[in-house]
Write a protein that holds these residues in place. Structure first.
Motif, short mmCIF file in Angstrom:
data_model
loop_
_atom_site.label_atom_id
_atom_site.label_comp_id
_atom_site.label_asym_id
_atom_site.label_seq_id
_atom_site.Cartn_x
_atom_site.Cartn_y
_atom_site.Cartn_z
N LYS A 1 40.12 -31.11 -9.03
CA LYS A 1 38.84 -31.14 -9.73
C LYS A 1 38.75 -29.95 -10.69
CE LYS A 1 33.88 -30.93 -8.80
NZ LYS A 1 33.46 -29.66 -9.32
N ASP A 2 38.23 -30.22 -11.87
CA ASP A 2 38.00 -29.15 -12.85
C ASP A 2 36.66 -28.49 -12.53
OD1 ASP A 2 37.94 -27.50 -15.07
OD2 ASP A 2 37.30 -29.09 -16.43
N ASP A 3 36.69 -27.31 -11.95
CA ASP A 3 35.46 -26.61 -11.59
C ASP A 3 34.89 -25.90 -12.82
OD1 ASP A 3 35.32 -27.07 -8.71
OD2 ASP A 3 37.17 -25.91 -8.63
N THR A 4 33.56 -25.97 -12.94
CA THR A 4 32.88 -25.28 -14.05
C THR A 4 31.89 -24.23 -13.54
OG1 THR A 4 31.20 -27.00 -14.19
CG2 THR A 4 33.12 -27.21 -15.65
N VAL B 1 22.80 -26.12 -22.04
CA VAL B 1 23.10 -26.40 -20.63
C VAL B 1 24.27 -27.37 -20.56
CG1 VAL B 1 22.21 -27.43 -18.50
CG2 VAL B 1 20.73 -26.00 -19.90
N GLY B 2 25.21 -27.12 -19.64
CA GLY B 2 26.35 -28.00 -19.44
C GLY B 2 25.98 -29.25 -18.64
N PRO B 3 26.86 -30.27 -18.65
CA PRO B 3 26.54 -31.55 -18.02
C PRO B 3 26.80 -31.63 -16.52
CG PRO B 3 28.65 -31.70 -19.12
CD PRO B 3 28.10 -30.33 -19.43
N TRP B 4 27.46 -30.64 -15.94
CA TRP B 4 27.86 -30.74 -14.53
C TRP B 4 26.91 -29.98 -13.62
CZ3 TRP B 4 31.43 -29.30 -18.37
CH2 TRP B 4 32.33 -30.29 -18.73
N GLY B 5 26.86 -30.42 -12.37
CA GLY B 5 26.14 -29.68 -11.34
C GLY B 5 24.71 -30.12 -11.12
N LYS B 6 24.06 -29.38 -10.24
CA LYS B 6 22.67 -29.63 -9.87
C LYS B 6 21.89 -28.33 -9.92
CE LYS B 6 23.82 -33.46 -6.90
NZ LYS B 6 23.95 -34.02 -5.59
N SER C 1 25.07 -19.58 -6.32
CA SER C 1 26.20 -20.15 -7.02
C SER C 1 27.49 -19.75 -6.31
CB SER C 1 26.20 -19.68 -8.48
OG SER C 1 27.18 -20.36 -9.23
N THR C 2 28.62 -19.97 -6.96
CA THR C 2 29.92 -19.65 -6.39
C THR C 2 30.15 -18.13 -6.43
OG1 THR C 2 31.01 -19.96 -8.52
CG2 THR C 2 30.88 -21.88 -7.07
N ASP C 3 31.13 -17.68 -5.66
CA ASP C 3 31.41 -16.24 -5.62
C ASP C 3 32.72 -15.88 -6.32
OD1 ASP C 3 33.17 -17.29 -3.79
OD2 ASP C 3 32.55 -16.03 -2.13
N TRP C 4 33.15 -16.72 -7.24
CA TRP C 4 34.37 -16.41 -7.99
C TRP C 4 34.09 -15.32 -9.01
CZ3 TRP C 4 34.24 -22.25 -8.94
CH2 TRP C 4 34.71 -22.92 -7.81
N GLY C 5 35.08 -14.47 -9.23
CA GLY C 5 34.94 -13.40 -10.20
C GLY C 5 34.16 -12.23 -9.63
N LYS D 1 21.81 -24.04 -12.76
CA LYS D 1 22.49 -25.34 -12.64
C LYS D 1 23.94 -25.04 -12.31
CE LYS D 1 23.18 -29.81 -14.78
NZ LYS D 1 23.25 -30.56 -16.05
N VAL D 2 24.38 -25.49 -11.12
CA VAL D 2 25.69 -25.09 -10.60
C VAL D 2 26.52 -26.31 -10.21
CG1 VAL D 2 26.87 -23.78 -8.79
CG2 VAL D 2 24.73 -22.93 -9.75
N ASP D 3 27.77 -26.30 -10.65
CA ASP D 3 28.77 -27.26 -10.21
C ASP D 3 29.48 -26.60 -9.03
OD1 ASP D 3 30.69 -29.32 -10.10
OD2 ASP D 3 31.92 -28.41 -11.66
#
Length: 190
Positions: free
Chosen positions: A68-71, A90-95, A144-148, A57-59
């Motif tokens: 925007k506060d990215d999670t 599980v967090g509330p954000w994303g799909k 997902s994102t490629d941060w970090g 589940k990814v925001d």
């Protein structure tokens, strides 16, 4: 001590329900680079068998939303060989993204992609992606994102494969910097 039949049945039934929720596991897999925020959710196990795949589940990052506060990573769901799906907190954000499944065998180790703490004025995301190794050598990487950066690989299940999950989730706040999923542990069963 004299137990009535009702008491004996209650003890047997409650023992059965407890066993259905937990399994005997051989080892807990973890990595040293998980994020610092949050609380550990419940441990969840496949009813039978092992985890053969996963969904995240990814925001997702949105280019034109500057404030925007990215999670990023908000949840990990394991796909079990018995057809069930399990998840911890599980967090509330994303799909939910598409399912990744081992071409053969089950999941046996993992590596977590984490963005280090960025300071008081920048947006923290903590855990951002995950990759798993399968029994026969395949490596699956989440969408997902490629941060970090990806940290070291966990130990490998000495026998059997991954059968359980526990996630560390930062609770949602109305104001401030939410990071959602920070860390994860997996459990190996014979």
């Amino acid at each position: 001590m004299d137990l009535s039949i009702g008491t004996a049945l209650f003890l047997i039934f409650s023992s059965y329900l407890l066993d259905a929720k937990t399994r005997n596991y051989t080892i807990e897999l973890s990595v040293p680079n998980g994020g610092p925020w949050g609380e550990w959710g419940p441990i969840e196990f496949c009813r039978k068998g092992y985890a053969k795949g996963f969904i995240l589940k990814v925001d997702q990052w949105e280019r034109f939303q500057i404030f925007k506060d990215d999670t990023s990573l908000n949840g990990i769901r394991l796909i079990c060989t018995d057809g069930s799906e399990i998840q911890s907190a599980v967090g509330p954000w994303g799909k939910w993204t598409k399912t990744e499944t081992c071409p053969e065998g089950s999941l046996i180790s993992f590596s977590l992609r984490v963005q280090k703490e960025r300071g008081i004025f920048l947006d923290d995301t903590s855990a951002n992606n995950i990759r798993f190794s399968c029994e026969h050598g395949a490596v699956l990487t989440g969408h997902s994102t490629d941060w970090g950066t990806f940290g070291p690989w966990s130990a490998v299940c000495p026998q059997g494969a991954i059968c359980g999950i526990r996630t560390k989730m930062e609770p949602q706040t109305e104001k401030g910097d939410n990071t959602a999923l920070n860390d994860v542990k997996f459990y190996c069963c014979n």
